[in-house]
Motif scaffolding. Structure first.
Motif, PDB file in Angstrom:
ATOM      1  N   ALA A 138     -15.175 -20.285  41.106  1.00 33.46           N
ATOM      2  CA  ALA A 138     -15.362 -18.863  40.813  1.00 33.46           C
ATOM      3  C   ALA A 138     -14.012 -18.147  40.801  1.00 33.46           C
ATOM      4  CB  ALA A 138     -16.276 -18.226  41.859  1.00 33.46           C
ATOM      5  N   ALA A 139     -13.864 -17.218  39.863  1.00 36.31           N
ATOM      6  CA  ALA A 139     -12.593 -16.499  39.727  1.00 36.31           C
ATOM      7  C   ALA A 139     -12.301 -15.618  40.937  1.00 36.31           C
ATOM      8  CB  ALA A 139     -12.619 -15.645  38.463  1.00 36.31           C
ATOM      9  N   VAL A 140     -13.365 -15.076  41.532  1.00 34.33           N
ATOM     10  CA  VAL A 140     -13.221 -14.186  42.685  1.00 34.33           C
ATOM     11  C   VAL A 140     -14.175 -14.651  43.781  1.00 34.33           C
ATOM     12  CG1 VAL A 140     -13.424 -11.817  43.537  1.00 34.33           C
ATOM     13  CG2 VAL A 140     -12.622 -12.239  41.203  1.00 34.33           C
ATOM     14  N   LYS A 141     -13.639 -14.827  44.981  1.00 37.14           N
ATOM     15  CA  LYS A 141     -14.457 -15.240  46.120  1.00 37.14           C
ATOM     16  C   LYS A 141     -14.270 -14.241  47.263  1.00 37.14           C
ATOM     17  CE  LYS A 141     -14.024 -20.190  45.109  1.00 37.14           C
ATOM     18  NZ  LYS A 141     -13.614 -21.503  45.652  1.00 37.14           N
ATOM     19  N   ILE A 142     -15.390 -13.756  47.778  1.00 37.39           N
ATOM     20  CA  ILE A 142     -15.378 -12.782  48.869  1.00 37.39           C
ATOM     21  C   ILE A 142     -16.180 -13.343  50.042  1.00 37.39           C
ATOM     22  CG2 ILE A 142     -16.028 -10.447  49.588  1.00 37.39           C
ATOM     23  CD1 ILE A 142     -13.899 -10.467  47.411  1.00 37.39           C
ATOM     24  N   GLU A 215     -11.414  -3.794  43.391  1.00 31.45           N
ATOM     25  CA  GLU A 215      -9.953  -3.876  43.406  1.00 31.45           C
ATOM     26  C   GLU A 215      -9.505  -5.332  43.429  1.00 31.45           C
ATOM     27  OE1 GLU A 215      -8.506  -1.682  46.710  1.00 31.45           O
ATOM     28  OE2 GLU A 215      -9.064   0.280  45.882  1.00 31.45           O
ATOM     29  N   ILE A 216     -10.183  -6.136  44.247  1.00 30.38           N
ATOM     30  CA  ILE A 216      -9.860  -7.565  44.318  1.00 30.38           C
ATOM     31  C   ILE A 216     -10.124  -8.233  42.969  1.00 30.38           C
ATOM     32  CG2 ILE A 216     -10.535  -9.765  45.378  1.00 30.38           C
ATOM     33  CD1 ILE A 216     -11.219  -8.091  47.931  1.00 30.38           C
ATOM     34  N   PHE A 217     -11.246  -7.845  42.336  1.00 27.64           N
ATOM     35  CA  PHE A 217     -11.578  -8.374  41.012  1.00 27.64           C
ATOM     36  C   PHE A 217     -10.469  -8.069  40.011  1.00 27.64           C
ATOM     37  CE2 PHE A 217     -13.245  -7.323  36.789  1.00 27.64           C
ATOM     38  CZ  PHE A 217     -13.823  -8.522  36.409  1.00 27.64           C
ATOM     39  N   ARG A 218     -10.002  -6.830  39.995  1.00 28.49           N
ATOM     40  CA  ARG A 218      -8.953  -6.440  39.057  1.00 28.49           C
ATOM     41  C   ARG A 218      -7.660  -7.212  39.321  1.00 28.49           C
ATOM     42  NH1 ARG A 218     -11.548  -1.160  39.685  1.00 28.49           N
ATOM     43  NH2 ARG A 218     -10.250  -0.708  41.502  1.00 28.49           N
ATOM     44  N   GLU A 219      -7.336  -7.400  40.611  1.00 24.13           N
ATOM     45  CA  GLU A 219      -6.114  -8.120  40.967  1.00 24.13           C
ATOM     46  C   GLU A 219      -6.198  -9.592  40.572  1.00 24.13           C
ATOM     47  OE1 GLU A 219      -5.796  -7.506  45.122  1.00 24.13           O
ATOM     48  OE2 GLU A 219      -5.172  -5.396  44.952  1.00 24.13           O
ATOM     49  N   ARG A 220      -7.368 -10.191  40.777  1.00 23.72           N
ATOM     50  CA  ARG A 220      -7.525 -11.627  40.513  1.00 23.72           C
ATOM     51  C   ARG A 220      -7.654 -11.940  39.027  1.00 23.72           C
ATOM     52  NH1 ARG A 220      -9.140 -15.087  44.802  1.00 23.72           N
ATOM     53  NH2 ARG A 220      -7.905 -14.454  46.600  1.00 23.72           N
ATOM     54  N   THR A 221      -8.255 -11.056  38.254  1.00 32.37           N
ATOM     55  CA  THR A 221      -8.561 -11.369  36.859  1.00 32.37           C
ATOM     56  C   THR A 221      -7.731 -10.577  35.852  1.00 32.37           C
ATOM     57  OG1 THR A 221     -10.313  -9.697  36.659  1.00 32.37           O
ATOM     58  CG2 THR A 221     -10.945 -11.859  37.522  1.00 32.37           C
ATOM     59  N   GLY A 222      -7.159  -9.476  36.326  1.00 30.96           N
ATOM     60  CA  GLY A 222      -6.404  -8.632  35.401  1.00 30.96           C
ATOM     61  C   GLY A 222      -7.299  -7.832  34.473  1.00 30.96           C
ATOM     62  N   GLU A 223      -8.613  -7.855  34.741  1.00 33.78           N
ATOM     63  CA  GLU A 223      -9.555  -7.132  33.887  1.00 33.78           C
ATOM     64  C   GLU A 223      -9.883  -5.783  34.492  1.00 33.78           C
ATOM     65  OE1 GLU A 223     -12.995  -9.166  32.533  1.00 33.78           O
ATOM     66  OE2 GLU A 223     -12.024 -11.131  32.523  1.00 33.78           O
TER      67      GLU A 223
END
Length: 226
Positions: A138-142, A215-223
């Motif tokens: 997964a691109a983002v893991k929380i 915010e984490i999503f934006r940092e990890r994916t650049g989207e």
């Protein structure tokens, strides 16, 4: 491009509420894996199978037909064709799910469905082993958590709103017991993936947690969020 977000954490940490909000903000599909395991637990309870009967759990789960449908973006769980979504949040079902979800055949059956969903669509998926087992890429893991006391207070308030007369001490004990079972089970124990980001919601409101994950999503994916 398909992008998946995995949210793991203990019972009562607010995973489902947060995951739904994040999915809505991103126009992703929300997949509540806990509800799938609860549906299996409900089936076992209806069949009279005890949590102490692993052989019967293995046999009974073969006949359980669990599917997911979406109505206006909301996930509904069908058990043998019946919408059982309103029946899945009782303490009895939750406690049975904590035990039966550790059974190899139960996990194999449901993980296959979960991975198929994530391969077809961008999803936000929450559970106990999403980042470690179900969606390791997964691109983002929380890893979303909160103190046992805070989680008990939240559950206490939910039950009171339903007109029930719960015991806070018993709820907190049940949560602690479930944490122990989930973290020490032999198969797919609850743990934070090495590349997951810890988010403690004990002192945060829902909107604050959602924004933190975005915010984490934006940092990890650049989207950018839609």
């Amino acid at each position: 491009m398909i992008v998946n977000i995995a949210i793991d954490g203990p019972a009562g940490a607010g995973k489902s509420t947060i995951a739904k909000r994040v999915a809505k903000e991103l126009s992703f599909i929300y997949v509540d894996t806990g509800a799938m395991y609860r549906a299996m637990a409900l089936y076992l309870l209806r069949e009279g199978v005890s949590a102490s009967q692993p052989e019967q759990i293995a046999r009974a789960c073969e006949n359980a037909k669990i599917t997911i449908v979406y109505e206006d973006g909301d996930q509904r769980i069908l058990l043998c064709g019946e919408d059982v979504t309103p029946c899945l949040r009782t303490e009895e079902v939750g406690n049975m799910a904590s035990v039966s979800s550790a059974h190899p055949r139960v996990r194999e059956k449901l993980v296959e469905l979960q991975q198929r969903l994530a391969a077809e669509r961008s999803v936000v998926m929450d559970g106990r082993d999403i980042g470690t087992v179900v969606l390791p890429d997964a691109a983002v893991k929380i890893y979303l958590t909160a103190s046992a006391h805070i989680r008990a207070l939240r559950r206490f308030a939910q039950l009171e709103q339903k007109g029930e007369n719960p015991s806070l001490l018993q709820i907190e004990k049940d949560i602690a017991d479930r944490d122990t079972r989930d973290m020490t089970r032999e198969i797919s124990p609850l743990r934070q993936a090495e590349d997951a980001i810890l988010v403690d919601s004990s002192e945060l409101g829902i909107e604050e947690v959602v924004e933190k994950i975005l915010e984490i999503f934006r940092e990890r994916t650049g989207e950018r969020c839609r």
